[in-house]
Scaffold this motif. Structure first.
Motif, mmCIF file in Angstrom:
data_model
loop_
_atom_site.group_PDB
_atom_site.id
_atom_site.type_symbol
_atom_site.label_atom_id
_atom_site.label_comp_id
_atom_site.label_asym_id
_atom_site.label_seq_id
_atom_site.Cartn_x
_atom_site.Cartn_y
_atom_site.Cartn_z
ATOM 1 N N LEU A 82 0.808 -1.222 0.000
ATOM 2 C CA LEU A 82 0.000 0.000 0.000
ATOM 3 C C LEU A 82 0.846 1.279 0.000
ATOM 4 O O LEU A 82 0.329 2.362 -0.273
ATOM 5 C CB LEU A 82 -0.931 0.009 1.217
ATOM 6 C CG LEU A 82 -2.014 -1.062 1.236
ATOM 7 C CD1 LEU A 82 -2.731 -1.061 2.580
ATOM 8 C CD2 LEU A 82 -2.992 -0.884 0.092
ATOM 9 N N GLU A 83 2.131 1.161 0.309
ATOM 10 C CA GLU A 83 2.989 2.349 0.387
ATOM 11 C C GLU A 83 3.012 3.171 -0.902
ATOM 12 O O GLU A 83 2.926 4.401 -0.844
ATOM 13 C CB GLU A 83 4.396 1.959 0.833
ATOM 14 C CG GLU A 83 4.453 1.599 2.303
ATOM 15 C CD GLU A 83 5.801 1.062 2.743
ATOM 16 O OE1 GLU A 83 6.734 0.971 1.919
ATOM 17 O OE2 GLU A 83 5.916 0.722 3.941
ATOM 18 N N PRO A 84 3.096 2.546 -2.097
ATOM 19 C CA PRO A 84 3.041 3.367 -3.315
ATOM 20 C C PRO A 84 1.716 4.118 -3.470
ATOM 21 O O PRO A 84 1.693 5.239 -3.978
ATOM 22 C CB PRO A 84 3.224 2.351 -4.453
ATOM 23 C CG PRO A 84 3.924 1.193 -3.815
ATOM 24 C CD PRO A 84 3.399 1.153 -2.399
ATOM 25 N N LEU A 85 0.638 3.532 -3.028
ATOM 26 C CA LEU A 85 -0.656 4.203 -3.087
ATOM 27 C C LEU A 85 -0.668 5.425 -2.172
ATOM 28 O O LEU A 85 -1.144 6.502 -2.547
ATOM 29 C CB LEU A 85 -1.771 3.230 -2.693
ATOM 30 C CG LEU A 85 -3.201 3.727 -2.826
ATOM 31 C CD1 LEU A 85 -3.515 4.120 -4.262
ATOM 32 C CD2 LEU A 85 -4.164 2.649 -2.348
ATOM 33 N N GLU A 86 -0.095 5.273 -0.989
ATOM 34 C CA GLU A 86 0.004 6.412 -0.073
ATOM 35 C C GLU A 86 0.888 7.508 -0.670
ATOM 36 O O GLU A 86 0.560 8.696 -0.593
ATOM 37 C CB GLU A 86 0.567 5.968 1.274
ATOM 38 C CG GLU A 86 0.682 7.117 2.258
ATOM 39 C CD GLU A 86 1.357 6.721 3.561
ATOM 40 O OE1 GLU A 86 1.056 7.374 4.573
ATOM 41 O OE2 GLU A 86 2.184 5.809 3.567
ATOM 42 N N ALA A 87 1.988 7.124 -1.297
ATOM 43 C CA ALA A 87 2.894 8.100 -1.911
ATOM 44 C C ALA A 87 2.178 8.862 -3.031
ATOM 45 O O ALA A 87 2.336 10.081 -3.169
ATOM 46 C CB ALA A 87 4.141 7.397 -2.448
ATOM 47 N N TRP A 88 1.376 8.144 -3.822
ATOM 48 C CA TRP A 88 0.605 8.797 -4.875
ATOM 49 C C TRP A 88 -0.342 9.829 -4.261
ATOM 50 O O TRP A 88 -0.453 10.961 -4.753
ATOM 51 C CB TRP A 88 -0.183 7.763 -5.676
ATOM 52 C CG TRP A 88 -0.951 8.356 -6.813
ATOM 53 C CD1 TRP A 88 -0.523 8.515 -8.093
ATOM 54 C CD2 TRP A 88 -2.277 8.902 -6.757
ATOM 55 N NE1 TRP A 88 -1.505 9.115 -8.846
ATOM 56 C CE2 TRP A 88 -2.596 9.368 -8.050
ATOM 57 C CE3 TRP A 88 -3.226 9.037 -5.748
ATOM 58 C CZ2 TRP A 88 -3.823 9.955 -8.354
ATOM 59 C CZ3 TRP A 88 -4.450 9.625 -6.047
ATOM 60 C CH2 TRP A 88 -4.742 10.079 -7.331
ATOM 61 N N GLY A 89 -1.014 9.450 -3.191
ATOM 62 C CA GLY A 89 -1.933 10.371 -2.524
ATOM 63 C C GLY A 89 -1.224 11.605 -1.997
ATOM 64 O O GLY A 89 -1.734 12.725 -2.111
ATOM 65 N N ASP A 90 -0.036 11.400 -1.429
ATOM 66 C CA ASP A 90 0.736 12.540 -0.933
ATOM 67 C C ASP A 90 1.123 13.493 -2.070
ATOM 68 O O ASP A 90 1.031 14.707 -1.928
ATOM 69 C CB ASP A 90 1.995 12.059 -0.209
ATOM 70 C CG ASP A 90 1.701 11.379 1.117
ATOM 71 O OD1 ASP A 90 0.576 11.525 1.652
ATOM 72 O OD2 ASP A 90 2.602 10.675 1.625
ATOM 73 N N ARG A 91 1.537 12.908 -3.205
ATOM 74 C CA ARG A 91 1.968 13.733 -4.345
ATOM 75 C C ARG A 91 0.808 14.505 -4.969
ATOM 76 O O ARG A 91 0.992 15.622 -5.460
ATOM 77 C CB ARG A 91 2.607 12.860 -5.430
ATOM 78 C CG ARG A 91 4.032 12.480 -5.176
ATOM 79 C CD ARG A 91 4.710 11.895 -6.410
ATOM 80 N NE ARG A 91 3.923 10.867 -7.103
ATOM 81 C CZ ARG A 91 3.901 9.574 -6.773
ATOM 82 N NH1 ARG A 91 4.618 9.136 -5.764
ATOM 83 N NH2 ARG A 91 3.180 8.717 -7.474
ATOM 84 N N HIS A 92 -0.379 13.926 -4.977
ATOM 85 C CA HIS A 92 -1.496 14.520 -5.708
ATOM 86 C C HIS A 92 -2.627 15.027 -4.813
ATOM 87 O O HIS A 92 -3.700 15.369 -5.310
ATOM 88 C CB HIS A 92 -2.050 13.494 -6.704
ATOM 89 C CG HIS A 92 -1.025 13.050 -7.690
ATOM 90 N ND1 HIS A 92 -0.578 13.849 -8.717
ATOM 91 C CD2 HIS A 92 -0.328 11.892 -7.787
ATOM 92 C CE1 HIS A 92 0.330 13.199 -9.416
ATOM 93 N NE2 HIS A 92 0.503 12.006 -8.869
ATOM 94 N N ARG A 93 -2.382 15.091 -3.525
ATOM 95 C CA ARG A 93 -3.408 15.482 -2.552
ATOM 96 C C ARG A 93 -4.103 16.791 -2.911
ATOM 97 O O ARG A 93 -5.332 16.849 -2.994
ATOM 98 C CB ARG A 93 -2.781 15.569 -1.163
ATOM 99 C CG ARG A 93 -3.721 16.033 -0.083
ATOM 100 C CD ARG A 93 -2.957 16.195 1.247
ATOM 101 N NE ARG A 93 -3.864 16.354 2.312
ATOM 102 C CZ ARG A 93 -4.398 15.355 3.026
ATOM 103 N NH1 ARG A 93 -4.084 14.121 2.744
ATOM 104 N NH2 ARG A 93 -5.242 15.591 3.989
ATOM 105 N N ASP A 94 -3.328 17.843 -3.112
ATOM 106 C CA ASP A 94 -3.917 19.160 -3.369
ATOM 107 C C ASP A 94 -4.765 19.164 -4.640
ATOM 108 O O ASP A 94 -5.859 19.724 -4.664
ATOM 109 C CB ASP A 94 -2.832 20.236 -3.456
ATOM 110 C CG ASP A 94 -2.150 20.472 -2.120
ATOM 111 O OD1 ASP A 94 -2.744 20.138 -1.077
ATOM 112 O OD2 ASP A 94 -1.010 20.984 -2.129
#
Length: 105
Positions: A82-94
């Motif tokens: 799940l870590e890559p999914l979390e990283a994607w969310g962090d990058r594209h959150r805004d």
């Protein structure tokens, strides 16, 4: 549908997995870290994750009884996935939050 999504689907399960990744934790500690989750929903999610084999519930024979939750080896491997999914969310959150009516716990 993906088995992984079946296991962690819903509003709280992935957040719960992140909390449990820190190590064994008691119910009250989890509830304090997951602001907004009710006791009923938290207990239900923990039971479901335990039934899936990704969470271990340890009951200590003490007075008063103490219960700790932790990730199993299967749960730790799922968290790694799940870590890559979390990283994607962090990058594209805004961007995601600006375009949609998305509620983030």
């Amino acid at each position: 549908m993906s088995i992984a999504i079946d296991v962690v689907g819903g509003k709280w399960k992935m957040h719960l997995m992140w909390v449990l990744a820190e190590g064994p934790v008691r119910f009250g500690q989890i509830r304090r870290k997951l602001d907004g989750v009710s006791e009923k929903v938290l207990a239900e999610n923990l039971r479901q994750l335990e039934a899936s084999g990704v969470v271990h519930r340890e009951l200590y024979a003490e007075v008063p009884p103490r219960v700790e939750y932790s990730l199993t080896p299967l749960g730790r491997s799922l968290n790694e996935a799940l870590e890559p999914l979390e990283a994607w969310g962090d990058r594209h959150r805004d961007e995601v939050l600006s375009r949609a009516d998305v509620e983030v716990p």
